[in-house]
Design a protein around this motif. Structure first.
Motif, short mmCIF file in Angstrom:
data_model
loop_
_atom_site.label_atom_id
_atom_site.label_comp_id
_atom_site.label_asym_id
_atom_site.label_seq_id
_atom_site.Cartn_x
_atom_site.Cartn_y
_atom_site.Cartn_z
N THR A 278 -10.67 -0.91 -1.37
CA THR A 278 -10.44 -1.89 -2.31
C THR A 278 -9.24 -1.59 -3.42
N THR A 279 -9.10 -0.17 -3.54
CA THR A 279 -7.99 -0.09 -4.45
C THR A 279 -6.58 0.79 -3.71
N HIS A 280 -6.69 0.52 -2.62
CA HIS A 280 -5.86 1.08 -1.40
C HIS A 280 -4.40 0.74 -2.01
N PRO A 281 -3.33 1.36 -1.94
CA PRO A 281 -1.92 0.91 -2.37
C PRO A 281 -1.29 -0.49 -1.66
N LYS A 282 -1.94 -0.63 -0.45
CA LYS A 282 -1.45 -1.68 0.42
C LYS A 282 -2.32 -2.90 -0.32
N THR A 283 -3.55 -2.61 -0.60
CA THR A 283 -4.44 -3.77 -1.32
C THR A 283 -3.83 -4.24 -2.27
N ILE A 284 -3.40 -3.46 -3.35
CA ILE A 284 -2.73 -3.54 -4.51
C ILE A 284 -1.60 -4.30 -4.29
N HIS A 285 -0.86 -3.93 -3.43
CA HIS A 285 0.54 -4.84 -3.02
C HIS A 285 0.14 -6.11 -2.67
N GLU A 415 -2.96 6.41 9.13
CA GLU A 415 -3.43 6.30 7.68
C GLU A 415 -2.28 6.10 6.95
N LEU A 416 -1.35 7.22 6.96
CA LEU A 416 -0.23 7.38 6.04
C LEU A 416 0.68 6.15 6.34
N ALA A 417 0.75 5.73 7.54
CA ALA A 417 1.61 4.50 7.77
C ALA A 417 1.47 3.35 7.14
N ASP A 418 -0.07 3.13 6.49
CA ASP A 418 -0.39 2.07 5.52
C ASP A 418 -0.08 2.28 4.20
N VAL A 419 0.26 3.50 3.61
CA VAL A 419 0.45 3.97 2.47
C VAL A 419 1.76 4.12 1.94
N GLU A 430 9.21 12.07 0.82
CA GLU A 430 8.62 12.34 -0.53
C GLU A 430 7.34 11.80 -0.59
N ALA A 431 6.91 10.57 -0.19
CA ALA A 431 5.76 9.94 -0.29
C ALA A 431 4.72 10.75 0.40
N ASN A 432 4.96 11.23 1.50
CA ASN A 432 3.99 12.14 2.38
C ASN A 432 3.90 13.43 1.70
N THR A 433 4.74 14.31 1.01
CA THR A 433 4.46 15.31 0.48
C THR A 433 3.68 15.17 -0.97
N LYS A 434 3.87 14.01 -1.82
CA LYS A 434 3.04 13.88 -2.83
C LYS A 434 1.54 13.75 -2.38
N ILE A 435 1.40 12.80 -1.31
CA ILE A 435 0.14 12.41 -1.11
C ILE A 435 -0.64 13.88 -0.56
N TRP A 436 0.11 14.47 0.30
CA TRP A 436 -0.57 15.95 0.67
C TRP A 436 -0.72 16.87 -0.52
N GLU A 437 0.11 16.80 -1.44
CA GLU A 437 -0.28 17.81 -2.89
C GLU A 437 -1.59 17.15 -3.38
#
Length: 619
Positions: A278-285, A415-419, A430-437
């Protein structure tokens, strides 16, 4: 004439086109007359904002109908784990005011893409019909009475949960802006009471800065057939977008922590319609794209808590002057259950996340013990689904805490491909690193919370309650894969049942033994499926070759008669291992009443070291 297996939904008096032959009875959503089955409080909402353009009225009604249809059409039983069984196809036929706008193929495509991803359903198709109109809500429902725009005002969704409470408290504490809160009312008095109490407390703390807008929408009559409510975010955000249009605002906020927004699957059966996005980044987009088209200018949906865990925001809330409101916020997804004096069921994924997060943030004392109907820390967990949800949560947190960045990206590649394209990073790395952190911080916090739970509740002088979280942690249940936990359960049942079944008469031969084992397994099938909803299993002798790949676990039974040598039994098991796919775990139930096998450990290890399998010997 075209046949369709879609669930056709008729709204605002729309008719099913003559060329469509529906195999499923159309769902007619009627907000007027004797057959009224939905309640849409559009006039009351219009009165609160004076006037809304016709296209915005269409958007609100459309979002309301989608939400009501979502709740009216069941996804099916929870043991139907396949995507095609749990996802649905909808075709909405809707009369609208601004027909020229809604009939555009681009708008229909945008609606379908946003709603399909958000809900996990296969398809949302729309056929719009002209001719809908409604009278003015009151004397002030005219363009000249539109709300006056405020430069120092912000708009935010407000559900009454911890995340929205923390976000609203932070906004009010760190700015002098006015705040317009948006809430959906579905007719549940508990939810309404929670929202009202929290808003009242915030108004007392921040006088003359809060206005609360409520949109009433829900089903009338019998209880809803479906409780997942994935499309509720479309309704919620459509209300906020409508207020943005009325106030000429460019943005609104949704407060949700990033772990919940990402909602990486914890097991395979939680894909698609079973996992909320419901609040997934792709949903928001996708919602931003849709609302920008509807309003006619760019609209931004901000998610200020995306890079925070629930423990992060709880820690922040705990340091604020609103700490005392934490017990009043309701996070539970099953408040419709009979909970007596508790406000939370204690066993749904939201309750589990909340309770562990309060320990991680050092705020457990604000939330215990009366908030939860189930105290899963100290009480036996009787429902298999609750136990599975809890173990999945712990297992994922442990993985996040231990995985390095490369392994994290490899495990969650799909899953990361959709984010990555929707989180505002400059590069994919950079996106993958921030999500991993973010996920690693969540995992570390959760594991520390479990240590605090154990230190507080595990008293050496007292016996640990069987089936409780304390017992599951002591036995390291979360380290076992779901398949192995089911294998242990099956073996435990068989160890007790097989000797009793053959106490008086031994099996005539292996087929006779197979029949008895099948009868025992089938008698326990419902229990196994409740306790292990993620695992598909079957008896190998009853499953055709082409269906093996659909199973996580296959159960083979072997009977060693007095005349059967262990080497012959070994040859039979070895042959079976060769014919099954390597990704399927095989459980061999070996009945050896005459003790032909002299060394059980050696017999087992010869097979278990070769591929995923378990050899269980029973006498």
């Amino acid at each position: 004439m075209a046949k369709t297996t879609h669930q056709n939904v008729l709204c605002n008096g729309a008719k099913l086109p003559a060329e469509v032959v529906a195999e499923i009875k159309p769902l007619c959503l009627d907000k007027y007359g004797q057959n009224r089955n939905v309640r849409i409080g559009l006039p009351r909402f219009i009165q609160s904002v004076f006037h809304l353009p016709e296209r915005i009225l269409d958007l609100l009604e459309l979002a309301a109908y989608v939400y009501c249809a979502d709740r009216s059409v069941s996804r099916g039983p929870k043991d139907a784990v396949e995507y095609h069984k749990w996802s649905r196809s909808f075709h909405f036929h809707v009369k609208v005011r601004d027909f020229d706008f809604w009939k555009q193929p681009k708008i229909v495509r945008t609606l379908n893409e946003a709603l399909s991803f958000l809900s996990g359903d296969r398809e949302f198709n729309f056929s719009f019909q002209p001719g809908h109109s409604t009278p003015p809500a009151d004397l002030f429902d005219r363009e000249e009475f539109a709300l006056q725009a405020k430069t120092n005002a912000q708009i935010s969704l407000f559900s009454g949960g911890l995340d929205s409470l923390a976000g609203v408290s932070e906004l009010l504490a760190n700015s002098t802006d006015s705040l317009f809160l948006i809430s959906h009312r579905s007719g549940q008095p508990g939810t309404a009471r929670t929202q009202e109490q929290l808003v009242k407390a915030l108004v007392e703390a921040f006088p003359n800065r809060i206005q609360h807008y409520k949109f009433h929408c829900g089903l009338t009559g019998p209880r809803a057939a479906e409780e997942t409510q994935r499309t509720r975010m479309f309704l919620y955000s459509s209300i906020a977008a409508s207020l943005c249009a009325a106030l000429s605002k460019q943005k609104f906020s949704i407060f949700e922590n990033g772990i919940t927004s990402l909602n990486f699957i914890r097991r395979q059966d939680l894909m698609n319609g079973r996992a909320t996005r419901t609040t997934h980044p792709k949903t928001i987009h996708l919602l931003q794209q849709l609302f920008s088209e509807v309003i006619g200018r760019k609209l931004t949906i901000e998610t200020p808590f995306f890079w925070k865990t629930k423990a992060d925001l709880l820690e922040s809330l705990g340091k604020s002057n609103q700490r005392h409101l934490i017990p009043s916020a309701v996070s539970c997804s099953k408040t419709f259950l009979k909970l007596e004096q508790a406000s939370h069921c204690g066993g749904c994924s939201q309750c589990i996340d909340r309770r562990i997060a309060t320990y991680a943030a050092g705020l457990a004392e604000t939330d215990e013990p009366d908030v939860y109907a189930l105290d899963f820390i100290n009480q036996a967990i009787s429902e298999g689904e609750v136990r599975t949800t809890l173990l999945d949560y712990i297992r994922q947190a442990r993985d996040f805490a231990e995985w390095n960045a490369d392994h994290f990206c490899r495990e969650l590649l799909n899953e990361l491909a959709d984010v990555v394209d929707f989180v505002g990073a400059k590069t994919e790395e950079e996106a993958n690193t921030k999500i991993w952190e973010l996920c690693k911080r969540h995992g570390t916090q959760a594991m520390e919370a479990l240590n605090r739970i154990r230190n507080k509740h595990d008293k050496l002088a007292k016996r640990i309650p069987a089936g409780s979280l304390l017992k599951l942690m002591a036995e390291r249940e979360y380290l076992k894969t779901p398949v192995l936990r089911l294998v242990e359960n099956v073996c435990s049942k068989m160890k007790a049942a097989i000797p009793i079944a053959f106490q008086k008469n031994s099996p005539k031969d292996e087929p006779d033994f197979n029949d008895k084992v099948s009868a025992i397994l089938n008698a326990e099938k419902d229990s196994f499926e409740r306790e292990h909803p993620a695992i598909r299993f079957g008896i190998a002798t009853t499953i055709p070759d082409h269906s093996w790949h659909e199973q996580n676990l296959l159960i083979e039974s072997k009977f060693i008669r007095s005349s059967t040598t262990p080497s012959k039994a070994s040859d039979g098991i070895a042959a079976d291992l060769m014919k099954y796919p390597s990704e399927v775990h095989v459980l061999f139930l070996v009945y050896d009443p005459h003790r032909a096998i002299s060394n059980d450990d050696k017999f087992r290890s010869e097979f278990e070291k070769k591929r995923p399998c378990t050899v269980f010997i029973v006498r």
